[in-house]
Design a protein around this motif. Structure first.
Motif, mmCIF file in Angstrom:
data_model
loop_
_atom_site.group_PDB
_atom_site.id
_atom_site.type_symbol
_atom_site.label_atom_id
_atom_site.label_comp_id
_atom_site.label_asym_id
_atom_site.label_seq_id
_atom_site.Cartn_x
_atom_site.Cartn_y
_atom_site.Cartn_z
ATOM 1 N N ARG A 1 0.823 -1.213 0.000
ATOM 2 C CA ARG A 1 0.000 0.000 0.000
ATOM 3 C C ARG A 1 0.860 1.267 0.000
ATOM 4 N NH1 ARG A 1 -3.124 -3.810 2.163
ATOM 5 N NH2 ARG A 1 -5.369 -3.680 1.821
ATOM 6 N N MET A 2 2.173 1.102 -0.016
ATOM 7 C CA MET A 2 3.037 2.293 -0.012
ATOM 8 C C MET A 2 3.075 2.895 -1.405
ATOM 9 S SD MET A 2 6.204 1.181 2.372
ATOM 10 C CE MET A 2 6.022 1.218 4.150
ATOM 11 N N SER A 3 3.004 4.182 -1.437
ATOM 12 C CA SER A 3 2.935 4.821 -2.757
ATOM 13 C C SER A 3 4.333 5.152 -3.274
ATOM 14 C CB SER A 3 2.113 6.112 -2.653
ATOM 15 O OG SER A 3 2.604 6.851 -1.535
ATOM 16 N N ASP A 4 5.301 5.314 -2.357
ATOM 17 C CA ASP A 4 6.626 5.743 -2.809
ATOM 18 C C ASP A 4 7.536 4.525 -3.014
ATOM 19 O OD1 ASP A 4 9.110 6.563 -3.136
ATOM 20 O OD2 ASP A 4 9.247 7.833 -1.335
ATOM 21 N N PRO A 5 7.995 4.292 -4.215
ATOM 22 C CA PRO A 5 8.810 3.102 -4.515
ATOM 23 C C PRO A 5 10.027 2.997 -3.617
ATOM 24 C CG PRO A 5 8.210 4.218 -6.531
ATOM 25 C CD PRO A 5 7.754 5.105 -5.418
ATOM 26 N N LYS A 6 10.732 4.110 -3.418
ATOM 27 C CA LYS A 6 11.970 4.039 -2.605
ATOM 28 C C LYS A 6 11.630 3.519 -1.210
ATOM 29 C CE LYS A 6 14.660 5.387 -5.669
ATOM 30 N NZ LYS A 6 13.625 4.582 -6.421
ATOM 31 N N LYS A 7 10.681 4.225 -0.602
ATOM 32 C CA LYS A 7 10.294 3.826 0.760
ATOM 33 C C LYS A 7 9.929 2.345 0.770
ATOM 34 C CE LYS A 7 8.332 7.596 3.476
ATOM 35 N NZ LYS A 7 7.196 8.161 2.726
ATOM 36 N N GLN A 8 9.155 1.964 -0.226
ATOM 37 C CA GLN A 8 8.669 0.590 -0.243
ATOM 38 C C GLN A 8 9.857 -0.369 -0.301
ATOM 39 O OE1 GLN A 8 6.959 -1.097 -3.759
ATOM 40 N NE2 GLN A 8 5.083 -1.553 -2.603
ATOM 41 N N GLN A 9 10.758 -0.067 -1.223
ATOM 42 C CA GLN A 9 11.960 -0.896 -1.358
ATOM 43 C C GLN A 9 12.609 -1.088 0.010
ATOM 44 O OE1 GLN A 9 13.323 -1.873 -4.610
ATOM 45 N NE2 GLN A 9 14.164 -3.298 -3.131
ATOM 46 N N LEU A 10 12.837 0.063 0.646
ATOM 47 C CA LEU A 10 13.483 0.041 1.954
ATOM 48 C C LEU A 10 12.685 -0.864 2.903
ATOM 49 C CD1 LEU A 10 15.818 1.293 3.550
ATOM 50 C CD2 LEU A 10 14.175 2.994 4.403
ATOM 51 N N ALA A 11 11.386 -0.574 2.953
ATOM 52 C CA ALA A 11 10.530 -1.322 3.881
ATOM 53 C C ALA A 11 10.666 -2.822 3.629
ATOM 54 C CB ALA A 11 9.078 -0.894 3.703
ATOM 55 N N VAL A 12 10.611 -3.205 2.354
ATOM 56 C CA VAL A 12 10.712 -4.632 2.027
ATOM 57 C C VAL A 12 11.984 -5.200 2.618
ATOM 58 C CG1 VAL A 12 11.133 -6.260 0.164
ATOM 59 C CG2 VAL A 12 9.338 -4.566 -0.064
ATOM 60 N N PHE A 13 13.102 -4.512 2.381
ATOM 61 C CA PHE A 13 14.378 -5.049 2.876
ATOM 62 C C PHE A 13 14.385 -5.082 4.384
ATOM 63 C CE2 PHE A 13 16.424 -3.768 -1.297
ATOM 64 C CZ PHE A 13 16.332 -5.060 -1.760
ATOM 65 N N VAL A 14 13.916 -3.989 4.999
ATOM 66 C CA VAL A 14 13.929 -3.960 6.470
ATOM 67 C C VAL A 14 13.128 -5.137 7.021
ATOM 68 C CG1 VAL A 14 13.098 -2.702 8.492
ATOM 69 C CG2 VAL A 14 14.260 -1.476 6.637
ATOM 70 N N TRP A 15 11.868 -5.201 6.561
ATOM 71 C CA TRP A 15 11.007 -6.255 7.119
ATOM 72 C C TRP A 15 11.553 -7.630 6.778
ATOM 73 C CZ3 TRP A 15 8.567 -4.952 10.977
ATOM 74 C CH2 TRP A 15 7.875 -3.729 11.076
ATOM 75 N N GLY A 16 11.965 -7.767 5.549
ATOM 76 C CA GLY A 16 12.525 -9.069 5.149
ATOM 77 C C GLY A 16 13.711 -9.427 6.021
ATOM 78 N N GLY A 17 14.586 -8.441 6.236
ATOM 79 C CA GLY A 17 15.771 -8.701 7.067
ATOM 80 C C GLY A 17 15.356 -9.098 8.474
ATOM 81 N N ILE A 18 14.434 -8.316 9.020
ATOM 82 C CA ILE A 18 13.978 -8.636 10.388
ATOM 83 C C ILE A 18 13.478 -10.077 10.423
ATOM 84 C CG2 ILE A 18 12.146 -8.191 12.060
ATOM 85 C CD1 ILE A 18 12.376 -5.257 11.379
ATOM 86 N N MET A 19 12.658 -10.411 9.457
ATOM 87 C CA MET A 19 12.059 -11.747 9.452
ATOM 88 C C MET A 19 13.156 -12.803 9.427
ATOM 89 S SD MET A 19 9.424 -13.387 6.735
ATOM 90 C CE MET A 19 7.941 -12.516 7.054
ATOM 91 N N LEU A 20 14.088 -12.624 8.495
ATOM 92 C CA LEU A 20 15.160 -13.607 8.370
ATOM 93 C C LEU A 20 15.920 -13.723 9.690
ATOM 94 C CD1 LEU A 20 16.819 -15.438 6.492
ATOM 95 C CD2 LEU A 20 18.306 -13.489 6.086
ATOM 96 N N GLY A 21 16.353 -12.556 10.232
ATOM 97 C CA GLY A 21 17.150 -12.580 11.463
ATOM 98 C C GLY A 21 16.402 -13.287 12.572
ATOM 99 N N MET A 22 15.165 -12.848 12.768
ATOM 100 C CA MET A 22 14.379 -13.422 13.858
ATOM 101 C C MET A 22 14.248 -14.933 13.701
ATOM 102 S SD MET A 22 13.280 -12.277 16.493
ATOM 103 C CE MET A 22 13.647 -10.745 17.261
ATOM 104 N N TYR A 23 13.905 -15.321 12.495
ATOM 105 C CA TYR A 23 13.640 -16.744 12.278
ATOM 106 C C TYR A 23 14.901 -17.546 12.551
ATOM 107 C CZ TYR A 23 11.607 -20.935 10.235
ATOM 108 O OH TYR A 23 11.126 -22.190 10.050
ATOM 109 N N SER A 24 16.017 -17.053 12.059
ATOM 110 C CA SER A 24 17.243 -17.826 12.275
ATOM 111 C C SER A 24 17.570 -17.851 13.759
ATOM 112 C CB SER A 24 18.392 -17.199 11.503
ATOM 113 O OG SER A 24 18.758 -15.997 12.128
ATOM 114 N N PHE A 25 17.306 -16.733 14.445
ATOM 115 C CA PHE A 25 17.550 -16.721 15.888
ATOM 116 C C PHE A 25 16.637 -17.742 16.576
ATOM 117 C CE2 PHE A 25 16.792 -14.739 20.149
ATOM 118 C CZ PHE A 25 18.024 -15.065 20.657
ATOM 119 N N LEU A 26 15.377 -17.744 16.161
ATOM 120 C CA LEU A 26 14.427 -18.702 16.728
ATOM 121 C C LEU A 26 14.950 -20.120 16.553
ATOM 122 C CD1 LEU A 26 11.684 -19.124 18.008
ATOM 123 C CD2 LEU A 26 10.662 -19.132 15.747
ATOM 124 N N LEU A 27 15.411 -20.399 15.348
ATOM 125 C CA LEU A 27 15.935 -21.745 15.090
ATOM 126 C C LEU A 27 17.106 -22.039 16.016
ATOM 127 C CD1 LEU A 27 15.769 -22.160 11.233
ATOM 128 C CD2 LEU A 27 14.507 -23.385 12.978
#
Lengths: 770, 469, 328
Positions: free
Chosen positions: C285-311
């Motif tokens: 739902r983000m209208s600004d591509p840059k922001k969105q890009q950033l958001a994707v990486f941030v959230w994706g990174g968080i997810m990856l980090g957390m999941y690996s930590f959980l494991l």
């Protein structure tokens, strides 16, 4: 039914045939995978029935197949089903479980499982495919798991328009360990079919609520009846559906559809459930079912009110009515409470009650608390069984709030309740798994749908490609007054390929990891038929430990037809099934006192327990001892439960504290209390055990403790059999001494030490009167 | 059919061995031949009764009670031995084993010969006590034989015993006096139900040791009626063990001796007959019960009826399952062995033969009444209604009396619950008519309602239809 | 010589009679006293008197230490139950058919007795069965009640007494109605009702607020799936120190956990699912591509980090677990 199954295929939006075909193929493959991943145990060991309860179900099934439905219905459990002749003649040879009380088996079991496999058996025979009933029983659970996957596909596709969600859900359901744990090949237990029925009943219910059609309602009732005949867990449905209806009404979502579906389900379903002898009149007598009844009444009221309102649009009148409703509701509640107190309606059964008051079971019904699968669940168990779904689950539930249709309300309620129950009892992880699969599928599919769109929207306005998910959400956002905060503004889509690629890549990795995890868990944790144990030798090769069957077959071959075997109740079904001998107690724990009697016999001194054994004319006593092999599931570790259970009945004679050392430790070595060391169980476990070791080196590998220098002496029994790895030890109960001495002195005499001449008795001598 | 079989069998039994019901191989353990000669009459009597006597000395090391794990003799008669031990063949364990394998033992002791330790320790195991000091004997200053023991008073004059209990059979009765020279007192333990005295001393008798010089005896080993001169132990497997207090009483010279009690006129001893009774009982010629047919069936199937609906024909004889509240008849056939043939068992009115129908504890305990007798058996029967409790029950006849072999017959049957189609149908219960009527009224009413509803369909109204959705 | 024996014989019944009478009187006296104040407050003297050997009544004595300085929590917890028992017996058994006396001996008054019985702990309940009369025990040794199972209810004590003295009436326990509690409950209920009816228009939107419900249900789900019920049932410690002074947040063993551990796990789950939600719903739902890009990486990174930590955490719990994700 078939129509229902096919419906989603025919309702594809574009290019329906190809997609339909694809989905069909995918579903078939998923089913195939589901079945395949459950065959580890068959491949590793053989086609064998697992664990404990399945053995009884297997026996019952054999009985059903042999003697037909009616004699099964009236089955009075004795033994030895393989016999022909008229039906009473048959039932007799059974000298059964629960010796000498016997068990009215036909009326105390859920016949669904046996009947199902019986029907399958006969159908196959009809198709001139003579398959051994055992193989049907072994493979029933995997077969049904395929169906479960399909059912979860159906129910999920009811939740969302996204086509991928259903398939994901099916895949999850197919391979998630949480469900495999109870449905590997050979675990021939009620859950095997019950989970399928659970999911499918819910699917039908949602269909019914959506379409408000009496037919779907009737189908729901039908499968609900089947569920009742299959598993005690039907109570979960009995309470979940009313709760759903109730919540909907509270949300002001009442609709004629709800009225029709609920009334149909309740009326027919209750009748159906009352056909099962074991359930009988519970649906109108016990509190577990009262919620359904109450909601039924409520629905009628609400319907009436709605009707009136449509006739007379009058403000005061409505308030009056609302008040009326409240009053009536309160009154009926009071009546219910009154009836419960006065005992017309049975209060909650302990098993069920212990779900709410979690301390209850441990105090009042140790038998229930003693069952390992009734323990609360630690978080690793959740992760172990559900892996990444456990964190996709909340996300999925959250997404249900987006467009909060009736079915989503259902999912939310189901999710909350089931997670509570799963937290309280390990066993109920099973009821949680389906909703987890559904929710996780919802979450993941929405991600995939968002990021797997080939071309990008231009920053300006939303592109039609984004629509697939876009307009759904937007519609939701539109027609719901206050939507979720995260879904206020419209969906645009993802702009850059990198982000798409990265997210999709990550998700794919997670999914692959999930598959690996499931396979690993299944093959390592859930695929050993606890009758046969496998262990790794130093050189990595597999070593099969087959003591159980060795012992059971020894019993079968070397003991009298009617020899009574006493063992702790866990092994009752196996002895009945494999050794084919009557047992005192078995896994159907309906008679606390009888089990407590066995517990007392095991946990008291020989002098005390010998009369008990005589009274129940026990011929052999079977115990499980892991000390040599380090097999931790043995009777010494279960011993405290025997003590507790018998203490519940004889608080004056048995006292748990006496089995603990002064420092409150549970020990078997020199420190062990006299009570412990004189208890029959202890003696039988360690009798002759230190003969295996050099003097004073005797070592218990489970408790990890050194044993006393000289082992215990048994006078009232003699060792009859000890299996290869000492896991099973069988003792024969001696008869009374032939010349009327007590056993200890008899043993002493046989050992050759003569009695001293009776010295001059002091005090008045007792004279013979005759 | 079965009747005939059992009859013929019994008849054959009667023919084949006109003597002990358990074999005729009798081992007599006697130390030297000189001893043996003293008892010639006794041996003759035994041989006449069909026993094959084998005389052997405990010293003989080829002697063994067992061969290939089986008894090589059916009975043993032990004469008092001078030597302390009895040799490797007759250790207490072996003798006990002999008893456990249904062998009968008649042990004779005498005050002249000290009892071997093997014997005394065996007796201790059986809870029979001999005086602690050897060669102490029983004297009685009021009933002694004036002719032979005018000084020592150690030849007791006894009358034969009266029945032990009101309900016990008396195999050792009869008139005539017994002479028991130099008898050894036995005292029977109180706890064991297997022990029973056969012959007691008079109340004036006491046991003392002539060797010790003291004039007065304080705290004698046993006195009066507590002294058993002949005592018996019948093991749970009905093997019999008898201690005969005075071996000398079996010698020829006492078999036909004249004795003269104090202030009485002299008379001939009844030792010979008594010896016969004791040996007969010990070697299972007397008091042996035999259970013939045991059968139970539904009372509805009548016993008398013959042909196609007779019990045997219907094949419902001894079914292994009954239903609660069935009427059941239980028959059991008893015979008793007396010397050389089986006779019908008679239960005297003071006693009762009882049937238990038991699961954990008896649900019924009923007297079995004799309904018919054959040439050599009585058939006892009882008819009753099964309790309203399902389970695995057993018919049990547990008849244990002193001097009679133990009888404990158990027949296990399953008692099942009502099957689903054995209840009365709903319409047979008048109280149910209300509900049945209710059901049907509802059904009809519903159909009628549907009919009316369909019939009177209102003109379809657009707006209303919208609103309903 | 002889006549003395005769004398003794003659006296014997009298003696018995005397004993009888004495004890009988004793019971009546104490019972009368118990009517006024039940259970009896004993001291050393009355204790010895009441439990003296030839007795045709039974005595139940609670040896307790109520004073604060002894800090006997159990005593104070049990005392109300005990008083309740005493009162309802005094009422239910006015003319003493049960022939049972209930007495309390506080350490303050009964130091001697405590020393005599060599008691280190309190409370201790002793039951002295009668030496004559119904359900008499020849030796008359006291039976000891077991307090190890925590504070007992009056009913359980009665049950215990009944087990030891089967004959004779046992008055039932009447718990006094707790009027205060009833009143408070009713008032609070009424208050709530009124409040709701008044504030209904204001509450309504809150109740109908979907976000609120979503939050509630998510929190409950996270709570349960992170094994909170296990903590609740097994009463696990919040954290435990590892051997060397530090704190170990994660309990060893597959079926074992700490309070804090579960909270950490719940937090991880929460983050992960929130990342999922963000990726699925917020980002597109983000209208600004840059922001969105950033958001994707941030959230994706968080997810990856957390999941690996959980494991990795899960590997701590479950030794043989083979899988793991980078970076942890």
């Amino acid at each position: 039914m078939v129509a229902a199954a096919l419906e989603p295929f025919l309702k594809g939006d574009t290019g329906r045939n190809t997609r339909g075909l694809l989905r069909l193929i995918i579903l078939c493959t998923i089913a195939g995978a589901a079945v395949a991943s459950r065959l580890f145990s068959v491949i590793r060991f053989e086609s064998i029935i697992h664990e404990f309860d399945p053995w009884f179900n297997f026996r019952a099934t054999k009985y059903l197949v042999q003697n037909g439905f009616y004699s099964f219905w009236d089955w009075f459990d004795d033994k030895d089903v393989l016999d022909n002749g008229d039906r009473w003649r048959l039932m007799h040879r059974e000298l059964g479980t629960w010796h000498p009380l016997g068990r009215v088996t036909g009326g105390t079991l859920y016949p669904g499982l046996m009947v199902t496999s019986g029907i399958i058996y006969h159908i196959l025979r009809l198709l001139s495919m003579p398959v051994d009933i055992r193989n049907i029983c072994v493979l029933l659970a995997p077969g049904f798991s395929g169906l479960t996957a399909f059912a979860s596909y159906l129910i999920t596709s009811e939740m969302t328009t996204s086509p991928s969600a259903g398939l994901l859900a099916a895949a999850f359901m197919g391979i998630t360990p949480g469900y495999i744990s109870r449905s590997v090949a050979g675990s021939y237990d009620n859950e095997a079919i019950a989970i399928f029925l659970l999911v499918f009943t819910f699917y039908l219910w949602i269909k019914a609520v959506k379409n408000g059609s009496a037919m779907w309602g009737a189908l729901t009732a039908l499968f609900y009846g089947y569920m009742v005949s299959a598993w005690g867990g039907y109570v979960f449905i009995t309470n979940l559906l009313p709760l759903h209806a109730f919540v909907l009404i509270c949300m002001g979502r009442y609709s004629p559809r709800l009225y029709v579906s609920y009334s149909t389900w309740f009326a027919l379903g209750t009748l159906a459930s009352m056909q099962i002898p074991f359930v009988g009149f519970l649906p109108i007598r016990s509190s577990e079912h009262m919620s359904a009844l109450g909601v039924f009444g409520l629905v009628q009221l609400v319907a009436f009110v709605e009707f009136v309102r449509q006739q007379v649009p009058n403000k005061q009148f409505q308030t009056l009515l609302r008040g009326l409703i409240l009053v009536i509701f309160a009154v009926s509640m009071g009546a219910l409470v009154l009836l419960t107190v006065s005992g017309v309606i049975a209060p909650w059964s302990g098993r069920f009650y212990s779900l709410w008051d979690t301390g209850y079971a441990k105090i009042h019904i140790p038998i229930i608390a003693s069952v390992s699968e009734h323990q609360p669940t630690a978080w690793p168990a959740f992760f172990f069984d559900l892996n990444l779904m456990i964190w996709l689950f909340p996300a999925g539930v959250y997404m249900c709030f987006q467009q909060l249709k009736d079915e989503h309300v259902f999912v939310v309620i189901y999710a909350v309740l089931a997670s509570y129950f799963a937290g309280v009892m390990v066993r109920l992880m099973l009821t949680l798994t389906p909703v987890v699969c559904i929710a996780a599928a919802l979450a993941l599919s929405s991600i995939l749908d968002t990021y797997l769109v080939a071309d990008n929207p231009t920053p300006k306005e939303a592109r039609p490609n984004g629509q697939a998910t876009g307009d759904v959400v937007k519609n939701a956002a539109d027609y719901i007054k206050d939507s979720l905060r995260s879904t206020r503004n419209p969906v645009l889509g993802i702009y850059s390929y990198i982000s798409k690629a990265s997210v999709v890549g990550a998700v794919t990795t997670y999914l692959l990891l999930f598959v690996l995890h499931c396979t690993w868990v299944t093959s390592n944790a859930y695929s050993s038929p606890s009758v046969v144990l496998a262990s790794k030798l130093p050189d990595g090769s597999q070593h099969i430990i087959d003591d159980y069957r060795e012992a059971y077959y020894w019993l079968r071959q070397n003991t009298a037809e009617k020899a009574k075997i006493m063992s702790w109740w866990d092994y009752g079904y196996q002895i009945g099934g494999m050794a084919d001998r009557p047992t005192l107690v078995d896994n159907n724990t309906w008679n606390n006192t009888h089990i407590a009697t066995v517990g007392k016999a095991m946990s008291s001194r020989e002098e005390v327990s010998y009369p008990i054994l005589r009274q129940h004319d026990v011929d052999y006593v079977l115990i499980v001892f892991g000390g040599l092999l380090g097999y931790s599931g043995d009777d010494i570790n279960k011993f405290l439960w025997m003590v507790r259970i018998s203490e519940g009945i004889w608080p004056e004679e048995i006292n748990e504290r006496n089995y603990f050392t002064a420092r409150g430790e549970y020990r078997v070595d020199d420190e062990a209390t006299p009570t412990m060391r004189n208890s029959l169980m202890y003696k039988m476990s360690y009798y002759n055990y230190n003969a295996l070791f050099p003097a004073g080196q005797a070592q218990d590998r489970v408790r990890g403790s050194k044993l006393p220098a000289e082992g215990p002496q048994l006078s009232t029994m003699e060792e009859a059999f000890t299996s290869e790895n000492w896991i099973i030890r069988i003792y024969k109960v001696k008869d009374l001494d032939n010349v009327g001495r007590d056993h200890t002195s008899a043993v002493a005499f046989d050992k050759g030490n003569k009695k001293k001449k009776t010295a001059k008795r002091r005090g008045a001598r007792v004279l013979r009167v005759e | 059919m079965r009747w005939l079989l059992s009859l013929t069998f019994i008849a054959l039994l009667g023919l084949v061995q006109a003597l002990s019901s358990s074999g005729s191989r009798l081992l007599v353990v006697v130390e030297e031949a000189a001893e043996k000669a003293k008892y010639s009459t006794f041996w003759k009597d035994l041989e006449e009764r069909g026993y094959k006597l084998t005389f052997d000395s405990p010293k003989n090391d080829k002697l063994s009670l067992f061969q290939h794990g089986e008894r090589s003799f059916d009975h043993i008669l032990l004469l008092p031995a001078k030597s302390k031990g009895l040799g490797p063949a007759l250790t207490p364990n072996l003798l006990l084993q002999f008893i456990n394998k249904d062998g009968n033992i008649l042990l004779t002791v005498s005050a002249d010969a000290p009892t071997p330790t093997a014997i005394s320790s065996l007796l201790l195991e059986l809870d029979i006590h001999l005086p602690p000091d050897r060669n102490s004997l029983v004297v009685d200053h009021f009933n002694y034989d004036t002719t032979s023991a005018s000084e020592k008073h150690d030849v007791l004059i006894l009358t034969r015993s009266s029945p032990l209990r009101s309900d016990a059979r008396n195999f050792f009765g009869g008139d005539g006096t017994l002479a028991f020279p130099r008898a050894v007192a036995q005292e029977l333990g109180n706890t064991s139900p297997l022990l029973a005295p056969i012959l007691r001393a008079k109340s004036t008798a006491y046991s003392y040791n002539p060797k010790d010089e003291v004039e007065t005896v304080e705290d004698p080993f046993a006195v009066g009626e507590q002294i058993a001169l002949v005592s018996s132990m019948q093991a749970r497997n009905s093997a019999r063990f008898t201690v005969f207090g005075s071996a000398e009483a079996l010698e020829d010279k006492w078999f036909d001796a004249k004795v003269k009690p104090v202030g009485g006129k002299d008379s001939k001893t009844a030792n010979r007959e008594f010896a016969k009774q004791v040996t007969a009982w010990t070697f299972k010629e007397l008091g042996v019960l035999k259970v013939g047919r045991v059968e139970h069936h539904l009372s509805s199937i009548s016993e008398g009826s013959s042909g196609n609906d007779s019990v045997a024909q219907l094949g419902y004889l001894n079914p292994t399952i009954y239903r609660v509240k069935n009427d059941v008849t239980f028959n059991i056939e008893f015979s008793e062995y007396s010397y050389d043939h089986l006779v019908p068992l008679k239960i005297d009115p003071a006693d009762a033969l009882q049937l238990e129908f038991t699961m954990l504890s008896p649900f019924h305990r009923l007297d079995l009444v004799p309904i018919s007798t054959t040439a050599n058996s009585t058939i006892f029967s009882s008819t009753f209604k099964l309790p309203d409790q399902h389970g695995i029950f057993s018919f049990r006849v547990n008849y244990k009396r002193p001097f009679l072999t133990n009888v404990d017959v158990k027949r296990e049957v399953t008692v099942r619950h009502f099957a689903h189609d054995e209840w009365p149908r709903s319409w047979e219960i008048s109280a149910g008519w209300v509900w049945i009527a209710g059901v049907w009224i509802t059904v009809i009413g519903w159909v009628a309602f549907v009919g009316i509803w369909l019939w009177s369909e209102p003109a379809y109204d657009q707006s209303k239809g919208k609103k309903m959705q | 010589m002889k006549c003395s024996g005769l004398l003794a014989l003659a006296l014997l019944p009298l003696l018995c009679l005397g004993a009888q009478k004495a004890s009988g009187g004793r019971f009546e006296e104490f019972h009368a006293r118990s009517q006024s104040s039940a259970p009896l407050r004993l001291d050393d003297a009355s204790y010895d008197q009441i439990t003296a050997a030839p007795r045709n009544h039974s005595v139940v004595v609670l040896l307790t230490a109520l004073e604060a300085r002894f800090g006997c929590q159990l005593c104070r917890d049990f005392q109300p139950e005990w008083d309740l028992l005493g009162n309802s017996w005094a009422k239910g058994d006015r003319n003493g058919e049960s022939r049972i006396l209930l007495g309390t001996l506080d350490f303050a008054e009964g130091k001697e007795t405590f020393r005599k019985l060599m008691l280190q702990t309190a409370p201790i309940m002793l039951l002295f069965p009668p030496t004559s009369g119904q359900n008499a025990k020849p030796d008359g040794q006291p039976v000891r009640f077991d307090f190890t199972a925590g504070p007992q209810s009056a009913e359980s004590v009665v049950g215990w007494i009944t087990r030891h003295l089967p004959e004779g009436p046992k008055p039932a326990i009447q718990r006094p109605l707790n009027y205060f509690r009833i009143i408070t409950i009713t008032t609070t209920l009424l208050g709530i009702v009124t409040f709701i009816s008044v504030a209904y228009p204001y509450i309504l939107p809150v109740i109908q607020n979907r976000n609120l419900w979503a939050a509630i249900s998510l929190i409950t789900i996270l709570l349960f799936t992170s094994g909170h019920m296990f903590n609740h049932i097994r009463k696990v410690p919040y954290v435990a120190g590892d051997g060397k002074g530090g704190i170990s947040y994660f309990a060893g063993g597959f079926s074992n956990q700490f309070g804090m551990e579960t909270q950490i796990v719940a937090a991880m789950y929460g983050t992960l699912s929130f990342a999922t939600i963000a990726l699925a719903l917020k980002v597109p739902r983000m209208s600004d591509p840059k922001k969105q890009q950033l958001a994707v990486f941030v959230w994706g990174g968080i997810m990856l980090g957390m999941y690996s930590f959980l494991l990795s955490v899960f590997r701590i719990k479950n030794g043989g677990y083979p899988f793991h994700l980078p970076p942890f």
